[in-house]
Write a protein that holds these residues in place. Structure first.
Motif, PDB file in Angstrom:
ATOM      1  N   ARG A  50       0.779  -1.239   0.000  1.00 22.22           N
ATOM      2  CA  ARG A  50       0.000   0.000   0.000  1.00 22.22           C
ATOM      3  C   ARG A  50       0.808   1.285   0.000  1.00 22.22           C
ATOM      4  NH1 ARG A  50      -4.486  -1.596   4.527  1.00 22.22           N
ATOM      5  NH2 ARG A  50      -5.412  -3.317   3.371  1.00 22.22           N
ATOM      6  N   ASP A  51       1.969   1.278   0.622  1.00 21.61           N
ATOM      7  CA  ASP A  51       2.720   2.519   0.789  1.00 21.61           C
ATOM      8  C   ASP A  51       3.481   2.870  -0.491  1.00 21.61           C
ATOM      9  OD1 ASP A  51       1.758   2.439   3.351  1.00 21.61           O
ATOM     10  OD2 ASP A  51       3.691   2.040   4.304  1.00 21.61           O
ATOM     11  N   LEU A  64      13.306 -10.690  -9.147  1.00 21.61           N
ATOM     12  CA  LEU A  64      13.958  -9.945  -8.068  1.00 21.61           C
ATOM     13  C   LEU A  64      13.318 -10.239  -6.709  1.00 21.61           C
ATOM     14  CD1 LEU A  64      14.492  -6.460  -9.766  1.00 21.61           C
ATOM     15  CD2 LEU A  64      16.269  -8.112  -9.125  1.00 21.61           C
ATOM     16  N   ALA A  65      11.991 -10.328  -6.674  1.00 22.30           N
ATOM     17  CA  ALA A  65      11.293 -10.605  -5.411  1.00 22.30           C
ATOM     18  C   ALA A  65      11.668 -11.978  -4.875  1.00 22.30           C
ATOM     19  CB  ALA A  65       9.786 -10.488  -5.615  1.00 22.30           C
ATOM     20  N   GLY A  80       8.176   0.790 -11.399  1.00 24.47           N
ATOM     21  CA  GLY A  80       8.432   0.806 -12.838  1.00 24.47           C
ATOM     22  C   GLY A  80       9.216  -0.388 -13.340  1.00 24.47           C
ATOM     23  N   VAL A  81       9.574  -1.319 -12.467  1.00 25.52           N
ATOM     24  CA  VAL A  81      10.265  -2.540 -12.902  1.00 25.52           C
ATOM     25  C   VAL A  81       9.241  -3.393 -13.648  1.00 25.52           C
ATOM     26  CG1 VAL A  81      11.458  -4.632 -12.114  1.00 25.52           C
ATOM     27  CG2 VAL A  81      11.871  -2.461 -10.946  1.00 25.52           C
ATOM     28  N   ASP A  82       9.652  -3.969 -14.798  1.00 24.36           N
ATOM     29  CA  ASP A  82       8.707  -4.790 -15.553  1.00 24.36           C
ATOM     30  C   ASP A  82       8.346  -6.052 -14.764  1.00 24.36           C
ATOM     31  OD1 ASP A  82      10.131  -7.376 -16.875  1.00 24.36           O
ATOM     32  OD2 ASP A  82      11.574  -5.721 -16.731  1.00 24.36           O
ATOM     33  N   GLY A  83       7.185  -6.617 -15.066  1.00 23.13           N
ATOM     34  CA  GLY A  83       6.626  -7.734 -14.304  1.00 23.13           C
ATOM     35  C   GLY A  83       7.537  -8.942 -14.184  1.00 23.13           C
ATOM     36  N   ALA A  84       8.136  -9.375 -15.279  1.00 23.15           N
ATOM     37  CA  ALA A  84       8.989 -10.570 -15.244  1.00 23.15           C
ATOM     38  C   ALA A  84      10.223 -10.333 -14.373  1.00 23.15           C
ATOM     39  CB  ALA A  84       9.398 -10.968 -16.657  1.00 23.15           C
ATOM     40  N   LEU A 114       6.424  -7.910  -2.437  1.00 21.91           N
ATOM     41  CA  LEU A 114       7.660  -7.301  -2.925  1.00 21.91           C
ATOM     42  C   LEU A 114       7.611  -7.154  -4.447  1.00 21.91           C
ATOM     43  CD1 LEU A 114      10.459  -6.176  -2.456  1.00 21.91           C
ATOM     44  CD2 LEU A 114      11.317  -8.542  -2.292  1.00 21.91           C
ATOM     45  N   ASP A 115       7.139  -8.169  -5.131  1.00 24.03           N
ATOM     46  CA  ASP A 115       6.990  -8.136  -6.585  1.00 24.03           C
ATOM     47  C   ASP A 115       6.135  -6.940  -7.006  1.00 24.03           C
ATOM     48  OD1 ASP A 115       6.191  -8.584  -9.260  1.00 24.03           O
ATOM     49  OD2 ASP A 115       5.510 -10.606  -8.907  1.00 24.03           O
ATOM     50  N   ARG A 116       4.993  -6.785  -6.366  1.00 25.56           N
ATOM     51  CA  ARG A 116       4.077  -5.684  -6.731  1.00 25.56           C
ATOM     52  C   ARG A 116       4.663  -4.316  -6.406  1.00 25.56           C
ATOM     53  NH1 ARG A 116      -1.299  -8.916  -4.859  1.00 25.56           N
ATOM     54  NH2 ARG A 116      -1.382 -10.264  -6.687  1.00 25.56           N
TER      55      ARG A 116
END
Length: 189
Positions: free
Chosen positions: A76-77, A147-148, A138-142, A130-132
């Motif tokens: 949320r933050d 990274l997460a 701005g990091v792409d989804g894949a 962490l992924d979200r």
């Protein structure tokens, strides 16, 4: 929170430390009574189903702490603020590597099957949150997904190595490198 709820919360925290020290199987009722300062009758008053109910309460307590301090902020933050808060919370919770991850320890032994939902739920929520947060920077989804996963895995590995090497500075050093590695992958604000 009323006094009975406060007492149970404190009791769960003490039981968690017995599980951290002895593992689930090694945490006999004698060790739990010694670690909590309560007799068997008092323990069964709070946990009528015994040690398994105690472990369930401990896992829930840990998950709630992480939800409040790490997962919800990541969800949320402002993502960069939440990431910085995550590093501080992780270092504080694990006492700079002096405290093992009880959820991780449960995942490594026969206890995993008994509490598989709680164990996998904890790690999945952390990775997903962490992924979200990374995607919101701005990091792409894949890339964010990788990274997460890598970050949570590296934190867990750093906890193990800090204990194995008996090096109190290993975990904070590892966290600092992980933080920098992750920040290097973020797009400029």
């Amino acid at each position: 929170m009323n006094s009975k709820e406060n007492a149970k919360t404190e009791l769960v925290a003490r039981i968690a430390e017995v599980f951290r020290e002895c593992g689930f199987e090694g945490a006999s009722l004698v060790r739990i009574t010694k670690g909590t300062g309560l007799g068997k009758g008092s323990l069964y008053h709070f946990f009528p189903a015994g040690k398994e109910e105690m472990a369930t309460a401990v896992l829930l307590h840990i998950h709630q702490w992480f939800a409040t301090q790490i997962f919800v902020p990541l969800e949320r933050d402002t993502p960069r603020d939440a990431l910085n808060a995550m590093w501080r919370a992780v270092d504080g919770y694990f006492q700079s590597g002096k405290r093992i991850c009880l959820v991780g320890a449960f995942a490594l032994d026969g206890t995993r099957d008994r509490f598989s939902g709680a164990i996998s739920g904890y790690f999945k929520r952390w990775i997903t949150a962490l992924d979200r947060a990374l995607q919101r920077t701005g990091v792409d989804g894949a890339t964010a997904a990788i990274l997460a996963e890598d970050t949570v895995a590296a934190i867990q590995g750093a906890l193990i190595l800090a204990r194995a090497l008996d090096d109190p500075e290993f975990f904070p050093r590892s966290l600092q490198r992980l933080k920098q590695r992750l920040e290097d992958r973020l797009p400029p604000p």
